[in-house]
Design a protein around this motif. Structure first.
Motif, short mmCIF file in Angstrom:
data_model
loop_
_atom_site.label_atom_id
_atom_site.label_comp_id
_atom_site.label_asym_id
_atom_site.label_seq_id
_atom_site.Cartn_x
_atom_site.Cartn_y
_atom_site.Cartn_z
N VAL A 122 0.84 -1.19 0.00
CA VAL A 122 0.00 0.00 0.00
C VAL A 122 0.87 1.23 0.00
CG1 VAL A 122 -1.95 -1.11 1.14
CG2 VAL A 122 -0.15 -0.06 2.52
N ARG A 123 0.34 2.30 -0.53
CA ARG A 123 1.05 3.58 -0.51
C ARG A 123 0.76 4.26 0.82
NH1 ARG A 123 -0.55 8.98 -2.79
NH2 ARG A 123 1.34 10.23 -2.81
N LEU A 124 1.81 4.79 1.44
CA LEU A 124 1.69 5.44 2.73
C LEU A 124 2.26 6.84 2.65
CD1 LEU A 124 2.97 2.45 4.90
CD2 LEU A 124 0.59 3.12 4.54
N VAL A 125 1.57 7.80 3.24
CA VAL A 125 2.00 9.19 3.22
C VAL A 125 2.03 9.71 4.65
CG1 VAL A 125 1.53 11.50 2.36
CG2 VAL A 125 0.97 9.50 0.94
N GLU A 126 3.23 10.07 5.13
CA GLU A 126 3.37 10.59 6.48
C GLU A 126 3.32 12.11 6.48
OE1 GLU A 126 6.59 7.16 6.48
OE2 GLU A 126 5.92 8.72 5.09
N GLN B 38 -6.65 -4.93 7.50
CA GLN B 38 -5.88 -6.16 7.59
C GLN B 38 -4.42 -5.93 7.98
OE1 GLN B 38 -6.43 -8.78 4.13
NE2 GLN B 38 -8.18 -7.50 3.55
N TYR B 39 -3.99 -4.67 7.90
CA TYR B 39 -2.59 -4.37 8.10
C TYR B 39 -2.26 -4.05 9.56
CZ TYR B 39 -1.51 -4.18 3.12
OH TYR B 39 -1.29 -4.51 1.81
N ALA C 47 15.00 12.27 14.51
CA ALA C 47 15.13 11.18 13.55
C ALA C 47 14.15 11.40 12.41
CB ALA C 47 14.84 9.83 14.21
N VAL C 48 14.29 10.59 11.38
CA VAL C 48 13.24 10.50 10.37
C VAL C 48 12.33 9.36 10.80
CG1 VAL C 48 12.71 10.07 7.95
CG2 VAL C 48 14.78 11.35 8.57
N TYR C 49 11.05 9.66 10.85
CA TYR C 49 10.05 8.69 11.29
C TYR C 49 9.32 8.13 10.07
CZ TYR C 49 10.80 9.90 16.14
OH TYR C 49 11.37 10.08 17.39
N TYR C 50 9.24 6.80 10.03
CA TYR C 50 8.66 6.11 8.90
C TYR C 50 7.43 5.31 9.34
CZ TYR C 50 13.15 6.95 6.58
OH TYR C 50 14.27 7.52 6.01
N CYS C 51 6.42 5.37 8.51
CA CYS C 51 5.24 4.54 8.70
C CYS C 51 5.42 3.23 7.95
CB CYS C 51 4.02 5.29 8.16
SG CYS C 51 2.46 4.43 8.35
N ASN C 52 4.96 2.15 8.57
CA ASN C 52 5.08 0.82 7.96
C ASN C 52 3.75 0.11 8.05
OD1 ASN C 52 5.59 -2.31 8.73
ND2 ASN C 52 6.99 -1.64 7.12
N ALA C 53 3.43 -0.61 7.01
CA ALA C 53 2.21 -1.43 7.00
C ALA C 53 2.57 -2.83 6.53
CB ALA C 53 1.18 -0.81 6.05
N LYS C 54 2.02 -3.81 7.20
CA LYS C 54 2.28 -5.20 6.79
C LYS C 54 1.18 -6.11 7.32
CE LYS C 54 5.42 -7.96 8.60
NZ LYS C 54 6.73 -8.55 8.99
N THR D 255 3.57 -7.90 1.52
CA THR D 255 2.74 -6.72 1.78
C THR D 255 3.49 -5.62 2.53
OG1 THR D 255 1.93 -7.57 3.90
CG2 THR D 255 0.68 -8.17 1.92
N ASN D 256 4.74 -5.86 2.89
CA ASN D 256 5.52 -4.89 3.66
C ASN D 256 5.65 -3.58 2.89
OD1 ASN D 256 6.95 -4.23 5.99
ND2 ASN D 256 8.90 -4.70 5.04
N SER D 257 5.17 -2.49 3.48
CA SER D 257 5.11 -1.20 2.79
C SER D 257 5.67 -0.11 3.69
CB SER D 257 3.67 -0.86 2.41
OG SER D 257 3.05 -1.91 1.71
N TRP D 258 6.35 0.85 3.06
CA TRP D 258 6.95 1.96 3.79
C TRP D 258 6.53 3.30 3.20
CZ3 TRP D 258 9.79 1.14 8.14
CH2 TRP D 258 10.30 -0.14 8.34
#
Length: 123
Positions: free
Chosen positions: A2-6, A34-35, A96-103, A110-113
């Motif tokens: 999936v596309r993720l936008v922080e 589901q993620y 830090a740089v903070y990243y969103c993750n979905a899996k 399905t691992n997405s950043w």
């Protein structure tokens, strides 16, 4: 995947607060549900590390890194396809740089950043 936008990063003084958001704009709710959603962070010269995660569905289970416990809160709004990280009592070492993750658990495909959002804690 999936596309993720922080969003929500920025400069804040020590002791201050920030609220990070992660949107999955192209997901439909039934898929977003589901993620397992997580926030990671990566400080300059350091490895990426888990900050917090929230389980799929209603998000009844959360997990926090020791440094985040008591200061950070992760939550999700499936109807808005959004996961949020509320960060309080910020410290310079939270920079830090903070990243969103979905899996989806058990499915590495399905691992997405997201692209990351920068947080700087400085006076």
């Amino acid at each position: 995947q999936v596309r993720l936008v922080e969003s929500g990063g920025g400069l804040v003084q020590p002791g201050g607060s920030l609220r990070l958001s992660c949107l999955s704009p192209r997901s439909i709710t039934s898929v977003f549900n589901q993620y397992t959603m997580s926030w990671f962070r990566q400080a300059p010269g350091k490895q990426r590390e888990l900050v917090a995660s929230i389980s799929s569905g209603r998000g009844r289970s959360t997990n926090y890194a020791d440094f985040a416990t008591g200061r950070f809160t992760i939550s999700r709004d499936n109807s808005r396809k959004t996961v949020t990280l509320q960060m309080n009592t910020l410290k310079p070492e939270d920079t830090a740089v903070y990243y969103c993750n979905a899996k989806i658990d058990g499915d590495e495909s399905t691992n997405s950043w997201g692209q990351g959002t920068e947080v700087t804690v400085s006076s």
